[in-house]
Design a protein around this motif. Structure first.
Motif, PDB file in Angstrom:
ATOM      1  N   HIS A  42     -68.466  -5.104 -68.044  1.00 46.48           N
ATOM      2  CA  HIS A  42     -69.297  -5.059 -68.953  1.00 46.48           C
ATOM      3  C   HIS A  42     -71.248  -4.814 -68.760  1.00 46.48           C
ATOM      4  CE1 HIS A  42     -66.117  -7.437 -70.870  1.00 46.48           C
ATOM      5  NE2 HIS A  42     -66.063  -7.358 -69.803  1.00 46.48           N
ATOM      6  N   PRO A  43     -71.890  -4.202 -69.943  1.00 41.00           N
ATOM      7  CA  PRO A  43     -72.521  -3.632 -68.992  1.00 41.00           C
ATOM      8  C   PRO A  43     -73.541  -4.704 -69.244  1.00 41.00           C
ATOM      9  CG  PRO A  43     -72.276  -3.489 -71.624  1.00 41.00           C
ATOM     10  CD  PRO A  43     -70.802  -3.812 -71.178  1.00 41.00           C
ATOM     11  N   THR A  44     -75.100  -4.781 -67.775  1.00 39.51           N
ATOM     12  CA  THR A  44     -75.604  -5.855 -67.765  1.00 39.51           C
ATOM     13  C   THR A  44     -76.707  -5.349 -67.426  1.00 39.51           C
ATOM     14  OG1 THR A  44     -75.733  -7.558 -66.811  1.00 39.51           O
ATOM     15  CG2 THR A  44     -74.797  -5.747 -65.046  1.00 39.51           C
ATOM     16  N   SER A  45     -78.774  -5.821 -67.508  1.00 38.02           N
ATOM     17  CA  SER A  45     -79.370  -5.318 -67.087  1.00 38.02           C
ATOM     18  C   SER A  45     -79.493  -6.146 -65.858  1.00 38.02           C
ATOM     19  CB  SER A  45     -80.753  -6.040 -68.429  1.00 38.02           C
ATOM     20  OG  SER A  45     -80.650  -6.204 -69.057  1.00 38.02           O
ATOM     21  N   VAL A  46     -79.585  -4.734 -65.118  1.00 34.40           N
ATOM     22  CA  VAL A  46     -79.515  -5.243 -63.779  1.00 34.40           C
ATOM     23  C   VAL A  46     -81.049  -4.636 -62.845  1.00 34.40           C
ATOM     24  CG1 VAL A  46     -78.917  -3.850 -61.271  1.00 34.40           C
ATOM     25  CG2 VAL A  46     -77.528  -3.794 -63.043  1.00 34.40           C
ATOM     26  N   ALA A  47     -81.647  -6.046 -62.292  1.00 34.33           N
ATOM     27  CA  ALA A  47     -82.860  -5.546 -61.430  1.00 34.33           C
ATOM     28  C   ALA A  47     -82.609  -4.623 -60.529  1.00 34.33           C
ATOM     29  CB  ALA A  47     -83.308  -7.030 -60.903  1.00 34.33           C
ATOM     30  N   ILE A  48     -83.714  -3.080 -60.672  1.00 38.39           N
ATOM     31  CA  ILE A  48     -83.355  -2.464 -58.974  1.00 38.39           C
ATOM     32  C   ILE A  48     -84.455  -2.858 -58.070  1.00 38.39           C
ATOM     33  CG2 ILE A  48     -84.078  -0.314 -58.633  1.00 38.39           C
ATOM     34  CD1 ILE A  48     -81.291  -0.604 -60.951  1.00 38.39           C
ATOM     35  N   THR A  49     -84.371  -3.082 -56.852  1.00 42.57           N
ATOM     36  CA  THR A  49     -84.813  -3.696 -56.082  1.00 42.57           C
ATOM     37  C   THR A  49     -84.882  -2.282 -54.727  1.00 42.57           C
ATOM     38  OG1 THR A  49     -82.737  -4.609 -54.683  1.00 42.57           O
ATOM     39  CG2 THR A  49     -84.254  -5.772 -55.915  1.00 42.57           C
ATOM     40  N   ALA A  50     -86.203  -2.364 -54.268  1.00 40.59           N
ATOM     41  CA  ALA A  50     -85.982  -1.982 -53.066  1.00 40.59           C
ATOM     42  C   ALA A  50     -86.148  -2.540 -51.458  1.00 40.59           C
ATOM     43  CB  ALA A  50     -87.231  -1.029 -52.766  1.00 40.59           C
ATOM     44  N   LEU A  51     -85.651  -2.781 -51.168  1.00 42.72           N
ATOM     45  CA  LEU A  51     -85.113  -3.775 -49.216  1.00 42.72           C
ATOM     46  C   LEU A  51     -86.357  -2.410 -48.365  1.00 42.72           C
ATOM     47  CD1 LEU A  51     -84.519  -5.625 -47.837  1.00 42.72           C
ATOM     48  CD2 LEU A  51     -82.543  -4.498 -47.204  1.00 42.72           C
ATOM     49  N   LEU A  52     -87.536  -2.526 -47.773  1.00 43.53           N
ATOM     50  CA  LEU A  52     -88.571  -2.286 -46.337  1.00 43.53           C
ATOM     51  C   LEU A  52     -89.105  -2.301 -46.473  1.00 43.53           C
ATOM     52  CD1 LEU A  52     -91.164  -0.797 -49.979  1.00 43.53           C
ATOM     53  CD2 LEU A  52     -88.844   0.197 -49.119  1.00 43.53           C
ATOM     54  N   PRO A  53     -89.288  -2.731 -45.092  1.00 41.05           N
ATOM     55  CA  PRO A  53     -89.498  -3.269 -42.908  1.00 41.05           C
ATOM     56  C   PRO A  53     -90.821  -3.070 -43.793  1.00 41.05           C
ATOM     57  CG  PRO A  53     -89.019  -0.925 -42.859  1.00 41.05           C
ATOM     58  CD  PRO A  53     -88.794  -0.517 -44.460  1.00 41.05           C
ATOM     59  N   GLY A  54     -91.956  -4.314 -42.634  1.00 34.76           N
ATOM     60  CA  GLY A  54     -93.122  -4.098 -43.256  1.00 34.76           C
ATOM     61  C   GLY A  54     -93.613  -5.050 -41.824  1.00 34.76           C
ATOM     62  N   ARG A  55     -95.000  -5.455 -41.683  1.00 35.36           N
ATOM     63  CA  ARG A  55     -95.029  -6.811 -41.028  1.00 35.36           C
ATOM     64  C   ARG A  55     -96.203  -7.173 -41.659  1.00 35.36           C
ATOM     65  NH1 ARG A  55     -93.955  -6.687 -35.774  1.00 35.36           N
ATOM     66  NH2 ARG A  55     -93.228  -4.488 -34.789  1.00 35.36           N
ATOM     67  N   ARG A 230     -85.349   5.449 -68.525  1.00 30.63           N
ATOM     68  CA  ARG A 230     -84.487   4.602 -67.807  1.00 30.63           C
ATOM     69  C   ARG A 230     -84.567   3.619 -67.122  1.00 30.63           C
ATOM     70  NH1 ARG A 230     -82.763   7.293 -63.888  1.00 30.63           N
ATOM     71  NH2 ARG A 230     -84.546   9.159 -64.108  1.00 30.63           N
ATOM     72  N   LEU A 231     -85.632   3.134 -66.819  1.00 25.26           N
ATOM     73  CA  LEU A 231     -85.999   1.642 -65.935  1.00 25.26           C
ATOM     74  C   LEU A 231     -87.359   1.317 -66.439  1.00 25.26           C
ATOM     75  CD1 LEU A 231     -84.853   0.986 -63.155  1.00 25.26           C
ATOM     76  CD2 LEU A 231     -86.861   1.513 -62.402  1.00 25.26           C
ATOM     77  N   LYS A 232     -87.171   0.255 -66.446  1.00 29.39           N
ATOM     78  CA  LYS A 232     -88.299  -0.919 -67.472  1.00 29.39           C
ATOM     79  C   LYS A 232     -89.749  -0.837 -66.305  1.00 29.39           C
ATOM     80  CE  LYS A 232     -85.902  -3.078 -70.588  1.00 29.39           C
ATOM     81  NZ  LYS A 232     -85.771  -3.828 -71.601  1.00 29.39           N
ATOM     82  N   THR A 233     -90.189  -1.321 -66.145  1.00 28.46           N
ATOM     83  CA  THR A 233     -91.272  -1.608 -65.309  1.00 28.46           C
ATOM     84  C   THR A 233     -91.028  -3.585 -65.472  1.00 28.46           C
ATOM     85  OG1 THR A 233     -93.272  -1.608 -66.330  1.00 28.46           O
ATOM     86  CG2 THR A 233     -92.374  -0.366 -64.585  1.00 28.46           C
ATOM     87  N   SER A 234     -91.583  -4.476 -64.899  1.00 24.76           N
ATOM     88  CA  SER A 234     -91.228  -5.907 -65.314  1.00 24.76           C
ATOM     89  C   SER A 234     -92.471  -6.165 -65.189  1.00 24.76           C
ATOM     90  CB  SER A 234     -90.357  -6.792 -64.384  1.00 24.76           C
ATOM     91  OG  SER A 234     -90.681  -6.431 -63.176  1.00 24.76           O
ATOM     92  N   ILE A 293     -88.064  -5.615 -52.580  1.00 23.40           N
ATOM     93  CA  ILE A 293     -89.862  -5.503 -53.743  1.00 23.40           C
ATOM     94  C   ILE A 293     -88.531  -5.586 -55.453  1.00 23.40           C
ATOM     95  CG2 ILE A 293     -91.140  -3.974 -54.529  1.00 23.40           C
ATOM     96  CD1 ILE A 293     -92.145  -3.455 -51.793  1.00 23.40           C
ATOM     97  N   GLN A 294     -89.033  -5.603 -55.632  1.00 23.74           N
ATOM     98  CA  GLN A 294     -88.125  -5.818 -57.318  1.00 23.74           C
ATOM     99  C   GLN A 294     -89.032  -4.224 -58.310  1.00 23.74           C
ATOM    100  OE1 GLN A 294     -87.087  -8.743 -60.367  1.00 23.74           O
ATOM    101  NE2 GLN A 294     -87.666  -7.735 -62.035  1.00 23.74           N
ATOM    102  N   GLU A 295     -88.715  -3.214 -58.499  1.00 18.25           N
ATOM    103  CA  GLU A 295     -89.285  -2.165 -59.256  1.00 18.25           C
ATOM    104  C   GLU A 295     -89.154  -2.258 -60.958  1.00 18.25           C
ATOM    105  OE1 GLU A 295     -87.043   1.133 -56.770  1.00 18.25           O
ATOM    106  OE2 GLU A 295     -88.387   1.001 -54.966  1.00 18.25           O
ATOM    107  N   GLY A 296     -87.929  -2.941 -61.182  1.00 19.42           N
ATOM    108  CA  GLY A 296     -87.718  -2.933 -62.709  1.00 19.42           C
ATOM    109  C   GLY A 296     -86.507  -3.246 -62.844  1.00 19.42           C
ATOM    110  N   ILE A 297     -86.074  -3.341 -64.099  1.00 12.72           N
ATOM    111  CA  ILE A 297     -85.029  -3.584 -65.095  1.00 12.72           C
ATOM    112  C   ILE A 297     -84.079  -2.540 -65.278  1.00 12.72           C
ATOM    113  CG2 ILE A 297     -83.846  -5.126 -66.728  1.00 12.72           C
ATOM    114  CD1 ILE A 297     -85.281  -6.761 -63.795  1.00 12.72           C
TER     115      ILE A 297
END
Length: 412
Positions: A42-55, A230-234, A293-297
């Motif tokens: 079923h279609p859904t709204s998906v939170a687009i995330t990015a996994l990034l390294p950092g300090r 295609r992507l909605k920012t939050s 990091i949540q980039e958008g929906i």
């Protein structure tokens, strides 16, 4: 012995009849349908995330240096402990600066004592000047002396302020609150104003910053997706979650502070800074972390379990579906990115279609199957439970059964 061939022939005929009968029964038996497990999509709204390294990095850093010279008489803090803004860290012997301050107090009193006499002389000469008892030159000289006396008072006040400031600088205070590091000097050490060696360093770690790097290519794709709709920012305060070195999740949620205005030429990456509350001071500067990091929906997207997707000889992603007639259909799907143990698919799937999540290797396109609805746990990618009803009949006999019975279990 003459009747033996006849008996043998009769036996062969009987065996032949039995064999024909068995073949007819085997050919008339119904074929067994293979069983597969399917999951409705079923279609859904998906939170687009990015996994990034950092300090991690301190939000504020203050290097403590003396502003006047002298002998360190006392140290008032515990190395590695916490200090508040304004706390006295070191005390320099104030004897010389106290003497200078007292001298300036006396100089100010002397300057202020000359003002009343000069003011009275000016007032007296003004009255006499109206009766022509004194010359205009005498009045001008008296007014000049009054102006000079007032200037001496102002100069003495300024010198007194400077002496008071230097006397106050003998108490070296914390410019910010935070964790204080090791001291580089001990009691009795001689320090000078403006020296390059720091006495100690204070770092504010609540809140604490996390600096991560994002490739400029991914940022360009992100902006194009936003521009294309295609992507909605939050919003500006995009939420950020941390994964620590031991794999555990940090309970506090951060927010994006800024995106660097330039791309690093050597690495082609951009620095992104996030800020996190750190009330328990669990995070210390320099710790390696991974930031989600949540980039958008993204709306109207499908999450297809990775176990249901395979690759053909051309490298294209394919999945098998059970159609409305109960037959298997193999289709190429447009996979964009992984989301946990699922693939994000935005095209090629309709609402309510059922994808084969187990048993796809035993069936082929066009084959009739017995489909059983299952639930897949996205956190593990494994089948979590199986429903008791088998769909021997075509799945389009009731639209509600195809659309309402299966949900994707996602982790919180």
């Amino acid at each position: 012995m003459r009747f033996f061939p006849v008996a043998l022939l009769s036996g062969l005929l009987v065996l032949s009849g039995c064999s024909d009968s068995s073949s007819e029964k085997a050919s008339s038996a119904p074929a067994v349908k293979p069983e597969v497990n399917v999951m409705a999509l079923h279609p859904t709204s998906v939170a687009i995330t990015a996994l990034l390294p950092g300090r991690t990095a301190a939000s504020l850093i203050a290097e403590v240096r003396p502003q006047v010279g002298g002998i360190i008489r006392k140290r008032n803090f515990q190395e590695g402990g916490s200090v508040k803004e304004g706390d006295i860290l070191y005390e320099i012997d104030p004897a010389t600066f106290q003497a200078t301050y007292d001298s300036q107090v006396a100089a100010l009193q002397k300057a202020e004592g000359a003002v009343p006499s000069a003011q009275a002389k000016v007032d007296r000469y003004k009255g006499l000047s109206q009766r022509d008892a004194v010359s205009q030159q005498d009045l001008d000289d008296a007014q000049s002396l009054l102006t000079q006396a007032n200037a001496d008072v102002a100069s003495a006040k300024a010198a007194l302020d400077a002496a008071r400031i230097n006397l106050e600088y003998t108490k070296i205070r914390a410019p910010i609150g935070g964790r204080v590091g090791a001291s580089t000097v001990t009691v009795g050490a001689l320090v000078t104003a403006g020296q390059t060696t720091t006495l100690t360093t204070i770092r504010q770690i609540d809140p604490i910053n996390v600096d991560v790097t994002q490739s400029s290519t991914n940022l360009l794709k992100l902006r194009r997706s936003i521009e294309d709709g295609r992507l909605k920012t939050s919003g500006a305060n995009v939420s950020v979650h941390l994964t620590l070195e031991d794999g555990s999740s940090y309970k506090q949620v951060g927010r994006i502070e800024f995106l660097d205005a330039a791309v690093e030429e050597t690495t082609g990456s951009v620095t992104v800074r996030a800020e996190f509350p750190n009330p328990d001071q669990l995070l210390l500067p320099g710790v390696y972390v991974r930031a989600t990091i949540q980039e958008g929906i993204r709306d109207n997207s499908f999450l297809v379990p990775q176990r249901a997707v395979s690759r053909n000889t051309k490298g294209e992603a394919t999945a098998k579906f059970v159609g409305g007639d109960g037959k298997v259909e193999e289709r190429i799907v447009s996979v964009e990115r992984s989301m946990g143990n699922s693939w994000l698919v935005s095209q090629g799937i309709k609402d309510g279609e059922r994808v084969v999540v187990e048993g796809s290797q035993r069936v082929k396109a066009g084959q009739d199957v017995i489909a059983t609805d299952v639930i897949v746990n996205d956190a593990t990618g494994e089948i979590e439970e199986t429903s008791q009803s088998s769909l021997d009949t075509p799945v389009n006999q009731t639209a509600d059964a195809a659309a309402g019975g299966v949900k994707l279990a996602t982790k919180d």
